[in-house]
Design a protein around this motif. Structure first.
Motif, PDB file in Angstrom:
ATOM      1  N   LEU B 308       0.810  -1.217   0.000  1.00 45.85           N
ATOM      2  CA  LEU B 308       0.000   0.000   0.000  1.00 45.85           C
ATOM      3  C   LEU B 308       0.838   1.259   0.000  1.00 45.85           C
ATOM      4  O   LEU B 308       0.362   2.329  -0.362  1.00 45.85           O
ATOM      5  N   THR B 309       2.099   1.132   0.434  1.00 44.21           N
ATOM      6  CA  THR B 309       2.918   2.339   0.464  1.00 44.21           C
ATOM      7  C   THR B 309       3.695   2.517  -0.833  1.00 44.21           C
ATOM      8  O   THR B 309       3.846   3.624  -1.316  1.00 44.21           O
ATOM      9  N   TYR B 310       4.206   1.419  -1.360  1.00 41.99           N
ATOM     10  CA  TYR B 310       5.070   1.561  -2.541  1.00 41.99           C
ATOM     11  C   TYR B 310       4.546   0.830  -3.775  1.00 41.99           C
ATOM     12  O   TYR B 310       4.684   1.306  -4.870  1.00 41.99           O
ATOM     13  N   TYR B 312       1.666  -0.197  -5.372  1.00 43.78           N
ATOM     14  CA  TYR B 312       0.246  -0.263  -5.710  1.00 43.78           C
ATOM     15  C   TYR B 312       0.021  -1.123  -6.952  1.00 43.78           C
ATOM     16  O   TYR B 312      -1.080  -1.607  -7.184  1.00 43.78           O
ATOM     17  N   GLN B 313       1.088  -1.347  -7.738  1.00 42.59           N
ATOM     18  CA  GLN B 313       0.947  -2.167  -8.943  1.00 42.59           C
ATOM     19  C   GLN B 313       0.567  -3.603  -8.621  1.00 42.59           C
ATOM     20  O   GLN B 313      -0.023  -4.299  -9.427  1.00 42.59           O
ATOM     21  N   LEU B 314       0.981  -4.048  -7.420  1.00 40.02           N
ATOM     22  CA  LEU B 314       0.787  -5.456  -7.092  1.00 40.02           C
ATOM     23  C   LEU B 314      -0.643  -5.781  -6.697  1.00 40.02           C
ATOM     24  O   LEU B 314      -1.023  -6.931  -6.686  1.00 40.02           O
ATOM     25  N   VAL B 315      -1.389  -4.751  -6.339  1.00 41.03           N
ATOM     26  CA  VAL B 315      -2.745  -5.022  -5.851  1.00 41.03           C
ATOM     27  C   VAL B 315      -3.620  -5.420  -7.032  1.00 41.03           C
ATOM     28  O   VAL B 315      -3.666  -4.715  -8.033  1.00 41.03           O
ATOM     29  N   LEU B 320      -8.508  -3.501  -5.591  1.00 40.65           N
ATOM     30  CA  LEU B 320      -8.113  -2.099  -5.496  1.00 40.65           C
ATOM     31  C   LEU B 320      -9.232  -1.245  -4.925  1.00 40.65           C
ATOM     32  O   LEU B 320      -9.015  -0.454  -3.996  1.00 40.65           O
ATOM     33  N   LEU B 323      -9.830  -1.901  -1.220  1.00 42.32           N
ATOM     34  CA  LEU B 323      -8.770  -1.349  -0.389  1.00 42.32           C
ATOM     35  C   LEU B 323      -8.872   0.168  -0.307  1.00 42.32           C
ATOM     36  O   LEU B 323      -8.769   0.754   0.765  1.00 42.32           O
ATOM     37  N   ILE B 324      -9.072   0.788  -1.455  1.00 42.70           N
ATOM     38  CA  ILE B 324      -9.069   2.245  -1.466  1.00 42.70           C
ATOM     39  C   ILE B 324     -10.274   2.775  -0.695  1.00 42.70           C
ATOM     40  O   ILE B 324     -10.150   3.704   0.094  1.00 42.70           O
ATOM     41  N   ARG B 327      -9.726   2.364   2.959  1.00 45.15           N
ATOM     42  CA  ARG B 327      -8.666   3.225   3.492  1.00 45.15           C
ATOM     43  C   ARG B 327      -8.994   4.699   3.347  1.00 45.15           C
ATOM     44  O   ARG B 327      -8.307   5.542   3.910  1.00 45.15           O
ATOM     45  N   ASP B 333      -0.927   7.023   7.513  1.00 45.26           N
ATOM     46  CA  ASP B 333      -0.222   6.183   6.544  1.00 45.26           C
ATOM     47  C   ASP B 333      -0.444   4.724   6.929  1.00 45.26           C
ATOM     48  O   ASP B 333      -0.729   4.426   8.091  1.00 45.26           O
ATOM     49  N   PRO B 334      -0.247   3.819   5.982  1.00 49.15           N
ATOM     50  CA  PRO B 334      -0.423   2.393   6.321  1.00 49.15           C
ATOM     51  C   PRO B 334       0.423   1.946   7.508  1.00 49.15           C
ATOM     52  O   PRO B 334      -0.033   1.157   8.324  1.00 49.15           O
ATOM     53  N   MET B 421      10.361   1.198   5.260  1.00 50.34           N
ATOM     54  CA  MET B 421      11.560   1.897   4.784  1.00 50.34           C
ATOM     55  C   MET B 421      11.825   1.626   3.310  1.00 50.34           C
ATOM     56  O   MET B 421      12.104   2.538   2.558  1.00 50.34           O
ATOM     57  N   PHE B 422      11.753   0.364   2.897  1.00 52.38           N
ATOM     58  CA  PHE B 422      12.153   0.047   1.523  1.00 52.38           C
ATOM     59  C   PHE B 422      11.143  -0.775   0.749  1.00 52.38           C
ATOM     60  O   PHE B 422      11.482  -1.350  -0.273  1.00 52.38           O
TER      61      PHE B 422
END
Lengths: 371, 505
Positions: B308-310, B312-315, B320, B323-324, B327, B333-334, B421-422
């Motif tokens: 959800l932070t980085y 979004y393509q994977l959802v 989608l 989730l949206i 949220r 933030d998540p 973080m990553f």
């Protein structure tokens, strides 16, 4: 001690600097779902992007409290720019949130754009690591902008998803599979030309309208809908297609293929007129037939008729391609793979003279629950 | 400041060891439960001492004293003949005298300050009845569990291993507590090196007291800094006896209702005794389920943060919208959302454990239903996340071993931070960190993740899956047992004879 410091310092740096990473929190970005490009002439295009508009679920208790913040989001943006410009960059200044291209599912080009050539658009997508490879591409008969921004569709779901679902669904039936990946494969590959489905808006819905065949990146020929089955039959093995055959005036029979496969054989690949033999096997069930037209006794006769008819259609189809000097069936690849020391340089000249032979073998497996 | 004070107190020296038996008696006499009196009869005069809170008073009054007071006892030598006892210790060793007295021995001296004493064991053990298992429950297996008494515990194990090769070694650990610790093993099965390592680690221990077995496990573990427990602790005697038959070593601590099994591998933490009472495909499926649960529990919330932070393509496209929408009303933030819920679950769990059982259940319901629903409706967390967190908490509780379950619950926090973080790379890095740590980890010097690395194919037969018992003919390779075969392999592997036709020729 020194070792520990050397270990801890980068960890702290990572911790502190990780705040600098750009994030794309899912509800704080605008996910572009479709792009449409209409050619205006003189290198200018009218670009349209469409974003989904997720309204909160009206059922009480299932959604959050308060105002659904996504309900008021932008739905589409359009504007003039030059050909090959990234639309996300173009519309970022007017975006209420950062635009992201990672969920792009659909790229539409109007016929003028397709006729002018898509190489700039393809190059843009080829460079973009964020854009998905399995998105659908399509040529629009009419205006992409109108198609993406109209509000008079019967369906409530976002139009981008509507179109993409339609294309995807059709590629499981009569239409050959076409995504960005297959398009780029055929575009960049040797001895082949790409194709895309054509769609058009018909009143309050959208429909498939044949295949757009390209010469390189330019749209040169439309394949009408009733030829698509024959095209797909020669292109790949597939199932679940429906073939309608008018065996006598106003008398139809419709086949649903359980399985179809095609085998190519090539002789004299390096001669000035190579012989290409396609043998197609169609196993089918009868979906619909003119009453009394099919029975145990007439079945084999009908099969023979179908064999002849479909083979004729296939040969005609290839002849049309040869006249246009396009090769969407990737016959050149088949010739190359069957020919030692294939002479690729002269292939474009030899392709129109190639002799295409087709043998179709239809087997009717089932005629329905009634005799 | 505190140190100085305590040092001064120490200087006054209540912990001074007694120099002589007189000192010892003087030291003990201040206690109201210490009996020290002179017995005078026509035939014998002696001094009797015992601590009446640790001896079996009934036995003393009914059997010991009447016999001792009888006229047949003419001198000290007669005690062994007349008094109905199985063991009479005659000693001058002060340390023996001291520990014996404190353990509940009956002491007889010819004179008040005599160094030469006779000791009769008559200790009274206050122990709980053997009760149902509470931590590692089993549906169809045995229901007895260890209690706080070493004797009872050894009895529970010994009754399952009625062979003379079964050895019990006793040691005393703890400078002050002198806690009794038993090392259990089967001679001829247990690896000698393992045994020596265990003995050495226990005897070399520098400690004041050992309170329970888990504390001992932490002290003798290979890596005390590690998140992961290196020895299995169990309250099940059947599990201990099973491990002993495999060639492992068990350690029991007096006053602790759990046994340690040494050495252990990581997969054993996820197996239960019930696995062995089920058909092998079913048992294997349940083991795989547990493994999946662990992976899910560790990874799920961090994947939520990362996706959800980085990413979004994977959802998936159909998820989608859900989730949206869920949220959309959440202001954080998540990562904040996830940490909030994770901490909440941890609070609930801790509250449930600390509170009395009856209140604890209420807390579970209040916490789970009321707070969960309310936090979603208030728009603090999304309901998708609530499902994920609840499922991962549930999955963490599936781990049969409590200490491992704790580890797994806490392991997800570094993953969540790394994901923030990553993104996925962070999750990957964190995973690599844990894998590296596990690779280095040993249990009694044996590799901790043994069937996986180093790869021992034969040991996989009882790890993620449990193969049928006819394929379990060999003891685990990693234990390096003295006898590597459980059964006569020649007989179990024997092929059926060739079927002969009934009618020949």
């Amino acid at each position: 001690m020194k070792q520990k410091a050397a270990l801890i310092a980068p960890l702290i740096a990572l911790l502190l600097l990780s705040g600098c990473l750009p994030t794309s929190i899912i509800d704080d970005v605008l996910l572009v779902e479709a792009e449409g490009i209409d050619y205006l002439g003189d290198g200018k295009v009218m670009g349209t992007v469409s974003m989904p508009n997720y309204a909160a679920n009206p059922n009480p208790g299932s959604g959050g409290a308060g105002l659904p913040t996504t309900a008021s989001m932008l739905r589409h943006l359009s504007g003039v720019t030059y050909d090959g410009k990234s639309l996300v960059d173009r519309f970022q200044p007017s975006g209420q949130m950062p635009l992201r291209v990672g969920k792009l599912r659909l790229m539409l080009f109007n016929t003028a754009m397709a006729k002018k050539g898509l190489y700039k658009q393809i190059d843009l997508r080829n460079r973009d690591p964020d854009a998905p490879r399995d998105m659908s591409l399509a040529v629009v008969e009419g205006s992409c902008r109108k198609m993406l921004t109209s509000a008079d569709y019967q369906t409530q779901i976002p139009v981008a998803r509507y179109i993409q679902d339609m294309i995807e669904q059709n590629s499981e039936h009569n239409y050959p599979e076409s995504t960005l990946e297959t398009f780029m494969y055929a575009y960049y590959g040797d001895y082949m030309d790409p194709f895309l489905p054509i769609i058009r808006k018909q009143g309050d819905h959208i429909e498939m309208y044949g295949l757009a065949l390209f010469k390189g990146d330019k749209y040169v020929m439309r394949l009408s809908e009733n030829r698509v089955f024959t095209f797909k039959m020669l292109f790949q093995k597939f199932s679940q297609g429906v073939y309608d055959y008018e065996f006598a005036p106003n008398k139809h029979i419709a086949l649903k293929n359980v399985h179809t496969n095609v085998n190519y054989k090539v002789k004299n690949g390096n001669s000035s007129s190579p012989d290409i033999y396609a043998s197609v096997n169609v196993r089918a069930q009868i979906r619909q037939a003119n009453p009394g037209s099919i029975s145990k006794s007439t079945g084999p006769g009908m099969e023979k008729k179908l064999n002849k008819h479909m083979a004729k259609e296939a040969v005609q189809l290839v002849h049309r391609f040869q006249r246009k000097r396009i090769d969407p069936l990737q016959l050149g690849q088949h010739v190359r793979s069957y020919t030692r020391n294939f002479d690729g340089k002269s292939w474009p000249e030899r392709y129109p003279n190639a002799r295409f032979h087709c043998k179709v073998d239809v087997t009717i497996r089932q005629t329905g629950i009634s005799e | 400041m505190f140190w100085k004070n305590s040092k001064k107190k120490n200087d006054q020296g209540p912990a001074q060891p007694s120099k002589s038996i007189a000192d010892l008696l003087v030291q003990l006499e201040t206690n109201p439960d210490f009996n020290h009196f002179c017995h005078k009869s026509k035939t014998l005069t002696c001094w009797i001492s015992y601590i009446n809170t640790v001896v079996d008073l009934e036995y003393i009054h009914r059997d010991l004293l009447p016999a001792l007071y009888s006229e047949r006892v003419q001198c000290m030598k007669d005690i062994a003949q007349v008094v109905p006892i199985d063991k009479l210790i005659e000693t001058r060793d002060l340390s023996v005298i001291q520990t014996s007295l404190l353990d509940g021995y009956f002491m007889i001296q010819p004179s008040k300050r005599s160094q030469h004493v006779y000791l009769i064991p008559c200790p009274k053990k206050q122990a709980r009845q053997v009760a149902d298992t509470e931590v590692e429950t089993s549906i169809v297996g045995a229901h007895d569990s260890f209690v706080e008494s070493l004797e009872t515990n050894i009895n529970l194990v010994r009754s399952r291993i009625p062979i003379p090769q079964f050895k019990v070694e006793e040691q005393r650990i703890g400078k002050l507590s002198r806690t009794r610790i038993s090392i259990l093993y089967i001679e001829g099965l247990a690896n000698k090196a393992n045994l020596n390592t265990t003995r050495q680690r226990i005897t070399d221990l520098e400690t004041v007291s050992v309170i329970n077995a888990n504390m001992l496990a932490l002290m003798i573990g290979d890596n005390s800094q590690s998140f992961f427990p290196q020895f299995i602790d169990t309250e099940r005697p059947d599990r201990v006896s099973g491990a002993l038959y495999e060639g492992k070593i068990a350690v029991l601590v007096d006053g602790s209702p759990s046994a340690l099994i040494l050495p252990s591998t990581i997969v054993e933490f996820f197996s239960t005794i019930d696995d062995y009472s089920l058909n092998w495909p079913i048992a294997s499926l349940y083991r795989l389920l547990r493994l999946f649960a662990v992976a899910f529990s560790v990874i799920s919330s961090s994947l939520y943060v990362a996706a959800l932070t980085y990413h979004y393509q994977l959802v998936p496209k159909d998820l989608l919208a859900t989730l949206i929408v869920s949220r959309s009303s959440v202001p954080y933030d998540p990562i904040i959302e996830v940490l909030l819920l994770e901490v909440m679950i941890e609070l609930l769990r801790e509250a449930g454990v600390r509170l009395p059982t009856k209140v604890g259940q209420t807390i579970g319901i209040v916490g789970g239903i009321v707070i969960g629903t309310a936090s979603v409706q208030a728009g603090v967390t999304s309901n998708i996340l609530l499902i994920i967190i609840a499922m991962s908490a549930l999955a963490a509780f599936i781990t049969p071993n409590y200490r491992m379950a704790t580890t797994i619950r806490l392991m997800r926090f570094p993953f969540i931070l790394a994901a923030q973080m990553f993104g996925l790379i962070g999750v990957g890095l964190c995973f690599m960190f844990f894998v590296c740590h596990l690779l280095k980890l040993t249990s009694l010097g044996r590799p901790f993740i043994e069937p996986i690395y180093p790869m021992r194919v034969t040991d996989l037969k009882d790890s993620f899956i449990r193969l049928p018992s006819n394929m379990q003919g060999q003891r685990p390779l990693f234990l390096r047992t003295a006898d590597k075969n459980r059964v006569n392999l020649h007989r179990t592997m024997q092929k059926k004879g060739k079927a002969k036709p009934d009618i020949d020729e």
